[in-house]
Design a protein around this motif. Structure first.
Motif, PDB file in Angstrom:
ATOM      1  N   MET A 151       2.736   0.453 -33.687  1.00 25.89           N
ATOM      2  CA  MET A 151       1.693  -0.498 -33.937  1.00 25.89           C
ATOM      3  C   MET A 151       0.435   0.235 -34.352  1.00 25.89           C
ATOM      4  O   MET A 151       0.107   1.245 -33.768  1.00 25.89           O
ATOM      5  CB  MET A 151       1.398  -1.292 -32.679  1.00 25.89           C
ATOM      6  N   GLN A 152      -0.229  -0.303 -35.324  1.00 30.76           N
ATOM      7  CA  GLN A 152      -1.474   0.295 -35.766  1.00 30.76           C
ATOM      8  C   GLN A 152      -2.623  -0.627 -35.407  1.00 30.76           C
ATOM      9  O   GLN A 152      -2.554  -1.826 -35.610  1.00 30.76           O
ATOM     10  CB  GLN A 152      -1.483   0.509 -37.263  1.00 30.76           C
ATOM     11  N   CYS A 171      -6.753   4.314 -37.615  1.00 31.26           N
ATOM     12  CA  CYS A 171      -5.494   4.821 -38.120  1.00 31.26           C
ATOM     13  C   CYS A 171      -5.746   5.202 -39.568  1.00 31.26           C
ATOM     14  O   CYS A 171      -6.440   4.501 -40.290  1.00 31.26           O
ATOM     15  CB  CYS A 171      -4.415   3.744 -38.042  1.00 31.26           C
ATOM     16  N   PRO A 182      -1.030  -9.977 -40.807  1.00 30.69           N
ATOM     17  CA  PRO A 182      -1.188  -8.531 -40.638  1.00 30.69           C
ATOM     18  C   PRO A 182      -2.361  -8.010 -41.478  1.00 30.69           C
ATOM     19  O   PRO A 182      -2.575  -8.450 -42.603  1.00 30.69           O
ATOM     20  CB  PRO A 182       0.142  -7.961 -41.139  1.00 30.69           C
ATOM     21  N   PHE A 185      -5.618  -6.011 -36.571  1.00 27.36           N
ATOM     22  CA  PHE A 185      -4.222  -6.169 -36.177  1.00 27.36           C
ATOM     23  C   PHE A 185      -3.346  -5.964 -37.406  1.00 27.36           C
ATOM     24  O   PHE A 185      -3.282  -6.815 -38.285  1.00 27.36           O
ATOM     25  CB  PHE A 185      -3.995  -7.560 -35.580  1.00 27.36           C
ATOM     26  N   ASP A 186      -2.667  -4.817 -37.482  1.00 27.77           N
ATOM     27  CA  ASP A 186      -1.851  -4.465 -38.637  1.00 27.77           C
ATOM     28  C   ASP A 186      -0.386  -4.850 -38.496  1.00 27.77           C
ATOM     29  O   ASP A 186       0.303  -5.022 -39.495  1.00 27.77           O
ATOM     30  CB  ASP A 186      -1.925  -2.949 -38.896  1.00 27.77           C
ATOM     31  N   THR A 187       0.101  -4.952 -37.287  1.00 23.86           N
ATOM     32  CA  THR A 187       1.526  -5.109 -37.036  1.00 23.86           C
ATOM     33  C   THR A 187       1.848  -6.504 -36.505  1.00 23.86           C
ATOM     34  O   THR A 187       1.183  -6.976 -35.577  1.00 23.86           O
ATOM     35  CB  THR A 187       1.987  -4.071 -35.993  1.00 23.86           C
ATOM     36  N   PRO A 188       2.850  -7.187 -37.073  1.00 21.18           N
ATOM     37  CA  PRO A 188       3.239  -8.489 -36.524  1.00 21.18           C
ATOM     38  C   PRO A 188       3.631  -8.377 -35.050  1.00 21.18           C
ATOM     39  O   PRO A 188       4.174  -7.369 -34.611  1.00 21.18           O
ATOM     40  CB  PRO A 188       4.443  -8.890 -37.388  1.00 21.18           C
ATOM     41  N   GLY A 189       3.327  -9.415 -34.302  1.00 23.03           N
ATOM     42  CA  GLY A 189       3.667  -9.458 -32.884  1.00 23.03           C
ATOM     43  C   GLY A 189       2.717 -10.357 -32.126  1.00 23.03           C
ATOM     44  O   GLY A 189       1.825 -10.984 -32.689  1.00 23.03           O
ATOM     45  N   LYS A 191       1.387 -12.854 -37.607  1.00 19.98           N
ATOM     46  CA  LYS A 191       2.597 -13.292 -38.324  1.00 19.98           C
ATOM     47  C   LYS A 191       2.450 -12.975 -39.796  1.00 19.98           C
ATOM     48  O   LYS A 191       1.425 -13.231 -40.402  1.00 19.98           O
ATOM     49  CB  LYS A 191       2.807 -14.800 -38.160  1.00 19.98           C
ATOM     50  N   ALA A 192       3.529 -12.418 -40.357  1.00 19.67           N
ATOM     51  CA  ALA A 192       3.553 -12.159 -41.796  1.00 19.67           C
ATOM     52  C   ALA A 192       3.575 -13.495 -42.534  1.00 19.67           C
ATOM     53  O   ALA A 192       4.225 -14.441 -42.081  1.00 19.67           O
ATOM     54  CB  ALA A 192       4.758 -11.316 -42.163  1.00 19.67           C
TER      55      ALA A 192
END
Length: 118
Positions: free
Chosen positions: A1-2, A15, A50, A93-97, A116-117
Motif C-alpha cells: 500500500m502506498q 512514496c 485510487p 490513498f493510492d491503493t484500493p481497499g 475503489k477503482a
C-alpha cells in the motif's frame, strides 16, 4: 500500500513517484474532506478513487487525531495530529481497499475511507 501523508501543507512522508513522472495540472488528484465536528468524523464513511487525497479538518475546539486502524489495533499507515480548531492534515490513498481510522483521544470517533477503482 502506498500513502503520502501531508500535514498543514508540509510533506511528512512520501512514496517516490515513478521515474520520469512530472506532476502537471492534469495530474492533480481529487481532494475530499472529512471534518471532525461535534466529536464525530463527517462523513463517517467516504468512497474515493485510487490516488485521491483526503483532507481531515478539525472543526472542534479540542484536540483530535486521525489514526489508521481500529481502537486497540493501530496499523501505523497514517497518524495525523489535529491539536486545535482549524488544524488540518491530508492523506493520499493510492491503493484500493477499506481503511479504517479513529481518534486516539476520543475512541468513539471512527471512520472509514473506501478506495475503489473506477
Amino acid at each position: 500500500m502506498q500513502f503520502r501523508l501531508l500535514l498543514a501543507g508540509v510533506l511528512i512522508a512520501s512514496c517516490a513517484a515513478p521515474s520520469g513522472a512530472t506532476p502537471t495540472t492534469a495530474d492533480t488528484p481529487a481532494v475530499s474532506t472529512v471534518e471532525a465536528t461535534g466529536f464525530l468524523f463527517r462523513p463517517a464513511e467516504l468512497t474515493v478513487s485510487p490516488g485521491s487525497n483526503v483532507s481531515f479538518v478539525n472543526n472542534d475546539h479540542i484536540h483530535h487525531t486521525v489514526t489508521s486502524g481500529t481502537v486497540g489495533d493501530q496499523d501505523d499507515l497514517f497518524d495525523l495530529n489535529l491539536p486545535e480548531k482549524g488544524a488540518a492534515g491530508e492523506v493520499t490513498f493510492d491503493t484500493p481497499g477499506r481503511f479504517e481510522y479513529f481518534c486516539a483521544i476520543h475512541s468513539h470517533m471512527r471512520g472509514v475511507v473506501e478506495v475503489k477503482a473506477p
